[in-house]
Write an enzyme that holds these catalytic residues in place. Structure first.
Site, short mmCIF file in Angstrom:
data_model
loop_
_atom_site.label_atom_id
_atom_site.label_comp_id
_atom_site.label_asym_id
_atom_site.label_seq_id
_atom_site.Cartn_x
_atom_site.Cartn_y
_atom_site.Cartn_z
N HIS A 59 72.05 48.68 25.94
CA HIS A 59 72.22 50.42 25.91
C HIS A 59 71.12 50.77 27.04
CE1 HIS A 59 72.37 54.74 24.63
NE2 HIS A 59 73.37 54.47 25.31
N THR A 61 61.07 49.15 18.07
CA THR A 61 59.63 48.56 17.79
C THR A 61 59.68 47.17 18.11
OG1 THR A 61 59.54 50.44 16.46
CG2 THR A 61 57.82 48.58 16.46
#
EC number: 4.2.1.147
Length: 396
Positions: free
Chosen positions: A17, A68
């Site tokens: 994405h 992260t």
């Protein structure tokens, strides 16, 4: 220049994405680019895209990890297949003319990249991110999607993560099934047997709500989470308060009586609009519905022409009235008209030809031995295909 692009390609944990910005070096994108390179964030360290070590693409491209990065394995996925894929996509886009060569030294690109923490296959990571970056960049340069495209698609698609679509009333006609019986067993039986259809509305009738309160809307939502649900409160006072209560309990539309004071009706409509649900005015026992609508400073979304249950035994005529006149009274606002009372399979065509947008049916369906079959008879009489029933699509 300040253009934005987005694309999703692939499947599984390696799905890509991409969110992308392209703009002038001396503009906001250029400033963000410089800030990204100099103001690092733990776990989200930006990095330059490189085709290979020592070879950045032009325009220069900054990659920002969305997820992260917690270990060296995840870092290797960003600094390996994802970094190479983004760089190659940018370079190929320039070669193919998507980005003009004469812009390459004047603009920069920022690409936000998603790598799932459980992604494993480096080839899929590369392929999917290459395709998504190139597509997002193409869309940015073409200013895709345009407003007309968004308007066309906004009520058709299903968000992949949400998994279901909340219905909006843009493709009339609709069949509204009114559940008036104050019995949760009946509610459950009806909801589990009515077919799934883009043109079907569920109404929590007034007796049902009076017994169980507005919390019954949430119970309906538990069984049919994608349903369009009407709360038939027949509000007569405190219109803004009751509209807000209906919205808080997950109703999609709420009903106010046309016999309420004008001030109450207008506050009701304004509050419904404020909280993003449809306002319905029920004209049961209203002598001149068109005159009522014309008198309102703010217009409702739906007007319901209603013959009450208690008058059916008196062989009263249906209260459908002059639908075109009522729509005209809205003064140009798009107004849907629902008809309730006396709607049968045999007169569906007549009601639709008269201008009805919503057909409200109660006991003919809810008391039927074959609820699904009876519902389908009405839906078939409406002669309306499911939305995008014959459309074969990937993303568009």
């Amino acid at each position: 220049m300040y253009q934005i692009g987005e694309a999703l390609i692939g499947e599984g944990n390696e799905v890509a994405h991409i969110d992308l910005l392209i703009g002038d070096k001396n503009g906001p994108v250029g400033i963000a680019f410089a800030n990204g390179m100099t103001q690092l964030s733990m776990g989200h360290t930006p990095l330059l895209a490189v085709v290979r070590p020592n070879l950045i693409p032009k325009p220069a491209t900054l990659i920002v990890p969305k997820v992260t990065v917690k270990n060296m394995g995840q870092a290797a996925q960003i600094f390996g297949p994802a970094q190479a894929a983004v760089a190659k996509a940018v370079a190929d886009a320039v070669e193919e003319g998507v980005v003009p060569k004469d812009l390459c030294e004047d603009v920069v690109i920022i690409v936000s990249v998603f790598i799932h923490p459980e992604a494993q296959d480096p080839t899929k990571i590369y392929k999917y991110n290459y395709g998504a970056t190139k597509l997002a960049l193409t869309r940015a340069m073409e200013k895709f999607p345009g407003v007309d495209k968004v308007t066309y698609e906004k009520d058709r698609g299903v968000h992949a993560i949400m998994g279901y679509k909340i219905t909006r009333l843009w493709d009339a006609p609709y069949l509204q099934i009114a559940i008036d019986a104050p019995d949760l067993g009946v509610v459950e039986r009806v909801l589990k047997n009515v077919p799934k259809n883009d043109h079907l509305i569920i109404e929590a009738g007034t007796p049902l709500i009076k017994r169980y309160g507005l919390s019954v809307i949430s119970k309906i939502r538990e069984i049919r989470k994608d349903a369009f649900i009407v709360a038939d409160l027949k509000t007569l006072d405190t219109g803004n308060l009751e509209a807000r209560m209906a919205a808080d309990n997950l109703a999609d539309a709420v009903v106010c009586s046309g016999l309420a004071p004008i001030a109450t009706i207008e506050k009701f409509i304004e509050e419904a609009r404020k909280v993003g649900i449809y306002s319905i005015i029920d004209t049961l026992n209203v002598e001149n519905p068109a005159k009522l609508i014309a008198a309102l400073k703010v217009k409702p979304d739906i007007v319901e022409l209603h013959r009450g249950i208690d008058t059916e035994s008196q062989s009263a005529e249906h209260a459908w009235g002059n639908i075109p006149e009522i729509k005209k009274a809205a003064g140009g606002k798009k107004l849907l008209v629902a008809v309730a009372g006396g709607v049968k399979v045999e007169n569906v065509e007549t009601a639709l030809k008269g201008g009805a947008d919503i057909l409200v049916v109660g006991r003919s369906i809810t008391n039927a031995k074959d609820i699904e079959g009876e519902s389908r008879r009405f839906l078939q009489a409406m002669k309306k295909d499911e939305i995008d029933q014959y459309r074969i699509m990937t993303d568009f």
